[in-house]
Design a protein around this motif. Sequence first.
Motif, short mmCIF file in Angstrom:
data_model
loop_
_atom_site.label_atom_id
_atom_site.label_comp_id
_atom_site.label_asym_id
_atom_site.label_seq_id
_atom_site.Cartn_x
_atom_site.Cartn_y
_atom_site.Cartn_z
N PRO A 136 2.33 -6.43 -19.79
CA PRO A 136 2.41 -6.47 -18.16
C PRO A 136 1.43 -5.99 -17.69
CG PRO A 136 4.52 -5.41 -19.06
CD PRO A 136 2.99 -5.67 -20.53
N VAL A 137 0.56 -6.28 -16.46
CA VAL A 137 -0.61 -5.58 -15.99
C VAL A 137 -0.17 -5.59 -14.64
CG1 VAL A 137 -2.40 -6.86 -14.70
CG2 VAL A 137 -1.43 -7.48 -16.72
N ALA A 138 -0.90 -3.50 -13.84
CA ALA A 138 -0.26 -3.73 -12.75
C ALA A 138 -1.11 -2.52 -11.96
CB ALA A 138 1.12 -3.15 -12.92
N PRO A 139 -1.46 -2.30 -10.60
CA PRO A 139 -1.89 -0.87 -10.49
C PRO A 139 -1.60 -0.43 -11.21
CG PRO A 139 -1.11 -2.56 -9.18
CD PRO A 139 -0.02 -2.77 -9.92
N ILE A 140 -2.44 1.31 -11.01
CA ILE A 140 -2.63 2.11 -11.96
C ILE A 140 -1.72 3.30 -11.05
CG2 ILE A 140 -4.85 2.82 -10.71
CD1 ILE A 140 -4.93 3.64 -13.92
N GLU A 141 -1.61 2.61 -9.60
CA GLU A 141 -0.64 3.49 -9.28
C GLU A 141 0.79 3.57 -9.32
OE1 GLU A 141 -3.83 3.10 -6.51
OE2 GLU A 141 -2.84 1.62 -7.76
N SER A 142 1.21 2.23 -10.31
CA SER A 142 2.56 2.15 -10.51
C SER A 142 2.72 3.42 -12.41
CB SER A 142 2.63 0.93 -11.92
OG SER A 142 1.96 0.83 -13.07
N CYS A 143 2.00 4.75 -12.53
CA CYS A 143 1.84 5.18 -13.54
C CYS A 143 1.61 6.62 -12.62
CB CYS A 143 1.17 5.00 -14.52
SG CYS A 143 -0.09 4.98 -14.47
N GLY A 144 1.72 6.17 -12.01
CA GLY A 144 1.22 7.30 -10.60
C GLY A 144 0.19 7.95 -10.89
N LEU A 145 -1.53 7.54 -11.02
CA LEU A 145 -2.27 7.61 -10.62
C LEU A 145 -3.04 6.98 -9.00
CD1 LEU A 145 -3.68 7.10 -14.57
CD2 LEU A 145 -3.15 10.28 -12.95
N PHE A 201 -6.11 17.90 -17.23
CA PHE A 201 -6.66 17.98 -15.78
C PHE A 201 -5.50 17.94 -15.17
CE2 PHE A 201 -5.74 13.50 -16.49
CZ PHE A 201 -5.67 12.74 -15.12
N GLU A 202 -5.34 18.63 -13.84
CA GLU A 202 -3.91 17.94 -12.97
C GLU A 202 -5.01 17.94 -11.71
OE1 GLU A 202 -1.33 18.38 -12.53
OE2 GLU A 202 -0.95 18.95 -14.90
N ALA A 203 -4.88 16.70 -10.80
CA ALA A 203 -4.59 15.91 -10.20
C ALA A 203 -4.16 16.86 -8.34
CB ALA A 203 -4.58 14.80 -9.58
N THR A 204 -5.45 16.66 -7.95
CA THR A 204 -4.86 17.38 -6.84
C THR A 204 -4.75 16.10 -5.13
OG1 THR A 204 -6.99 18.32 -5.94
CG2 THR A 204 -6.04 19.72 -7.26
N ASP A 205 -4.57 16.75 -3.97
CA ASP A 205 -4.49 15.66 -3.21
C ASP A 205 -5.98 15.90 -2.13
OD1 ASP A 205 -3.91 18.59 -2.22
OD2 ASP A 205 -1.88 17.98 -0.95
N ARG A 206 -6.28 16.42 -2.78
CA ARG A 206 -8.15 16.13 -2.25
C ARG A 206 -8.57 15.45 -1.89
NH1 ARG A 206 -10.85 22.43 -2.05
NH2 ARG A 206 -11.65 20.99 -0.02
N HIS A 207 -9.22 15.12 -1.51
CA HIS A 207 -9.71 13.65 -2.00
C HIS A 207 -10.24 13.33 -0.51
CE1 HIS A 207 -6.82 10.38 -0.57
NE2 HIS A 207 -6.47 11.93 -1.31
N ALA A 208 -11.49 12.68 -0.57
CA ALA A 208 -12.38 12.14 1.01
C ALA A 208 -13.42 10.81 0.66
CB ALA A 208 -13.32 13.35 1.46
#
Length: 368
Positions: free
Chosen positions: A315-324, A37-44
């Motif tokens: 290590p424990v990190a928010p998922i944003e740490s891997c770009g998601l 999959f590829e994420a897009t910048d479309r969300h709401a």
Amino acid sequence: MLKAKLSKGPIRVAGAMSGTSLDGVDVAVIETDGVTFEATDRHAFRPYSSREQDVLRAALGKWTGDGVDAATNVVQEAHLEAFGDFTDCDLFGFHGQTLAHEPRGRGTLQVGDGLALAEALSVPTVWDFRSADIKLGGEGAPLAPFFHFACARKIECDHPVVFLNLGGVGNITWVNPQCESAEEEGALLAFDTGPANAPINDFMLAQTGQPFDKDGAIARKGTVETGALELFLQEAYFTRVPPKSLDRNDFSEMIGLVSELSTSDAVATLTAMSAAAVVQGMDHCPEPPSQVFVTGGGRHNPVLMEMLTVSLDCPVAPIESCGLNGDMLEAQAFAYLAARVARGLPTSSPATTGVMALVGGGTLSEPT
């Protein structure tokens, strides 16, 4: 028309998730062939009003009746609005709203009519994701693990990792990214760890009128009552072998264990209970993970995150740490699962829900 698009490769899918936190509806668009999959910048995000939240909260744990009908109307209206800006997509993934979950009893109830949504917005819609799994002996939850496997491959993990979702209920997916597919034996293990934000939020609302402990501010002022924590950890659920799942209110007695404490001590203790449930759950992993990626609203609670960091051996990190995108990951998951259903691919396995065999759960409704 949908079959023709599927045969040509990736399609554009909008997925929606309305979770047990009852804050609103997330919608996210991905492009996927059901494998990558590829994420897009479309969300709401379509928030529930306080009145709508009251209607939904009043229906939790119910299976029939006027309260369920009222909740269904709220969910249907909110999703019609939420999906309204995404009608250029090829497919919708519509989870609905879970009101009751009793896989070893009456089954599971997610209100919302996917056929009516497909007809109203003229977009094919996959919905009722959990029923087929439960009919084949599964727990019907958690359902995001196949998407988590795709995430682990996307971020090029070399060693096993855990995706930890801290919503109303906590759940983990242990992923071995060295496997070629999510269907492969040994690729996944998933289960609900225990309560996460739900009891904290319910206590905060009842005691302070606030919907949650913002930034863990109340918990940070308090002291954990170790006696209450130890009683909580004696619950038989924690020793059950996964896969296993919970209803949002299965641990409602937690609040009784802290009822005589000050507000800050009670919230600190409830937060510690949520963290301890995760720690207990990690003992079930086939091998220790190299990293824990945290998604869901709980990752915004620094006290909860600190408790996990000091208690876990990786290590424990928010998922944003891997770009998601942690805010939209579950909505993306149901977009991904919708594509898999439309392509005839499985969405759960014995290792994720305890189902007897690989199953593609979900109903595809196409507008007439």
